[in-house]
Enzyme design. Structure first.
Site, PDB file in Angstrom:
ATOM      1  N   GLY A  20      23.309 -31.524 -31.165  1.00 39.72           N
ATOM      2  CA  GLY A  20      23.012 -30.353 -30.976  1.00 39.72           C
ATOM      3  C   GLY A  20      24.195 -29.934 -32.596  1.00 39.72           C
ATOM      4  O   GLY A  20      24.803 -28.544 -32.715  1.00 39.72           O
ATOM      5  N   SER A  21      22.557 -29.749 -33.765  1.00 41.25           N
ATOM      6  CA  SER A  21      23.157 -28.622 -34.907  1.00 41.25           C
ATOM      7  C   SER A  21      22.838 -28.053 -35.137  1.00 41.25           C
ATOM      8  O   SER A  21      22.985 -27.099 -35.330  1.00 41.25           O
ATOM      9  CB  SER A  21      22.032 -30.007 -35.677  1.00 41.25           C
ATOM     10  N   ASN A  22      21.791 -27.815 -34.116  1.00 40.34           N
ATOM     11  CA  ASN A  22      21.067 -26.542 -33.735  1.00 40.34           C
ATOM     12  C   ASN A  22      22.332 -25.324 -32.867  1.00 40.34           C
ATOM     13  O   ASN A  22      21.992 -24.140 -33.007  1.00 40.34           O
ATOM     14  CB  ASN A  22      19.680 -26.082 -33.264  1.00 40.34           C
ATOM     15  N   MET A  95      16.700 -31.222 -23.291  1.00 46.01           N
ATOM     16  CA  MET A  95      14.740 -32.324 -22.984  1.00 46.01           C
ATOM     17  C   MET A  95      14.473 -32.184 -21.204  1.00 46.01           C
ATOM     18  O   MET A  95      13.861 -32.862 -20.819  1.00 46.01           O
ATOM     19  CB  MET A  95      15.090 -33.552 -23.294  1.00 46.01           C
ATOM     20  N   ILE A  97      12.889 -30.258 -18.659  1.00 45.13           N
ATOM     21  CA  ILE A  97      11.317 -28.867 -18.364  1.00 45.13           C
ATOM     22  C   ILE A  97      11.967 -27.569 -17.298  1.00 45.13           C
ATOM     23  O   ILE A  97      12.513 -28.331 -16.223  1.00 45.13           O
ATOM     24  CB  ILE A  97       9.968 -29.266 -17.983  1.00 45.13           C
ATOM     25  N   ASN A 112      12.969 -20.964 -27.504  1.00 47.56           N
ATOM     26  CA  ASN A 112      13.069 -22.650 -27.769  1.00 47.56           C
ATOM     27  C   ASN A 112      13.441 -22.555 -29.839  1.00 47.56           C
ATOM     28  O   ASN A 112      12.073 -21.706 -30.140  1.00 47.56           O
ATOM     29  CB  ASN A 112      11.898 -22.826 -27.145  1.00 47.56           C
ATOM     30  N   HIS A 114      11.045 -25.451 -32.100  1.00 48.89           N
ATOM     31  CA  HIS A 114      10.351 -26.231 -31.905  1.00 48.89           C
ATOM     32  C   HIS A 114       9.775 -27.457 -33.136  1.00 48.89           C
ATOM     33  O   HIS A 114       9.465 -26.429 -34.362  1.00 48.89           O
ATOM     34  CB  HIS A 114       9.264 -26.413 -31.167  1.00 48.89           C
ATOM     35  N   GLU A 179      14.720 -25.789 -39.581  1.00 49.80           N
ATOM     36  CA  GLU A 179      14.853 -25.104 -38.127  1.00 49.80           C
ATOM     37  C   GLU A 179      16.850 -24.249 -38.773  1.00 49.80           C
ATOM     38  O   GLU A 179      17.000 -23.007 -37.366  1.00 49.80           O
ATOM     39  CB  GLU A 179      15.781 -26.307 -37.475  1.00 49.80           C
TER      40      GLU A 179
HETATM   41  C1  GRF Z   1      15.715 -30.083 -33.016  1.00 47.56           C
HETATM   42  O1  GRF Z   1      14.334 -30.695 -33.995  1.00 47.56           O
HETATM   43  C2  GRF Z   1      14.677 -29.356 -32.459  1.00 47.56           C
HETATM   44  O2  GRF Z   1      13.663 -28.586 -32.917  1.00 47.56           O
HETATM   45  C3  GRF Z   1      13.644 -30.238 -30.704  1.00 47.56           C
HETATM   46  O3  GRF Z   1      14.934 -30.883 -30.857  1.00 47.56           O
HETATM   47  C4  GRF Z   1      15.855 -31.631 -31.237  1.00 47.56           C
HETATM   48  C5  GRF Z   1      17.356 -31.153 -31.837  1.00 47.56           C
HETATM   49  O4  GRF Z   1      18.188 -31.360 -32.724  1.00 47.56           O
HETATM   50  N1  GRF Z   1      14.193 -29.650 -30.099  1.00 47.56           N
HETATM   51  P1  GRF Z   1      20.186 -30.885 -32.286  1.00 47.56           P
HETATM   52  O5  GRF Z   1      20.671 -31.558 -31.857  1.00 47.56           O
HETATM   53  O6  GRF Z   1      20.055 -29.683 -32.954  1.00 47.56           O
HETATM   54  O7  GRF Z   1      20.569 -31.284 -33.987  1.00 47.56           O
END
Ligand code: GRF
Length: 192
Positions: A20-22, A95, A97, A112, A114, A179
């Protein structure tokens, strides 16, 4: 396409499965005055997702759905999303679909991130593939979610140089850092 009306922020749900860093980064971005989104809901397909800690930390509603039965999961998911009046969905390391039907219902409202320079390396293990193929460049892409995996229209992309000394771990770290810049930038590109 969702449009910003007045000062109201676009109610957004973030879907996660892991660290969940994003998600954390998007929450922090949403709190900036000029940000066009608010994060109002966190969805996960597993209660093991580390990123769920941000729900408590930032006082955001969270829901976990078991995706073993996709149809039932999406039915319940839809109810929650509608109840919370969510207008926009950001997948961030999610993860599972989503079905064509679900995507259709949110046409143009699901994006999304990627970890590759799409259309190169759809699916998993993008960093290993880039290293194995001795690519000079790697990167990340924010794109609309369409019925075909990692194939929706690209919104924004960031390219970085791959060093000879890079491993899948060092490359993943570098790409993830990008990202965290790219996702907010893509949202700003969409909504201003
Ligand atoms: C990221 O690299 C994203 O692009 C991919 O999964 C990873 C998720 O990282 N789809 P986080 O959970 O947001 O740290």
């Amino acid at each position: 396409m969702v449009k910003l009306t007045g000062l109201k922020k676009i109610k957004t749900a973030v879907f996660i499965s892991g660290t969940g860093s994003n998600l954390k980064n998007l929450i922090q971005f949403s709190k900036i005055k000029k940000s066009s989104i608010s994060i109002d809901l966190i969805i996960s397909d597993t209660n093991k997702a580390k990123g769920l800690i941000y729900a408590k930390k930032y006082n955001i509603k969270k829901k976990i759905f078991n995706f073993k039965n996709l149809r039932i999961a999406e039915k319940n998911l839809l109810l929650v999303v509608q109840k919370e009046r969510i207008d926009f969905i950001c997948l961030a390391g999610f993860m599972k679909i989503l079905s064509k039907d679900f995507i259709k219902k949110f046409n143009g409202k699901i994006i999304n991130i990627h970890p590759s320079l799409l259309p190169k390396y759809k699916g998993l293990n993008t960093h290993i593939k880039a290293i194995k193929n001795k690519d000079n460049y790697a990167g990340c892409t924010v794109h609309y979610v369409s019925a075909k995996l990692d194939s929706g229209k690209i919104i924004l992309q960031k390219k970085i140089k791959v060093k000879k000394s890079d491993t899948k771990t060092s490359l993943a770290r570098k790409v993830l850092k990008q990202e965290h810049k790219l996702y907010p930038a893509a949202i700003t590109k969409l909504f201003g």
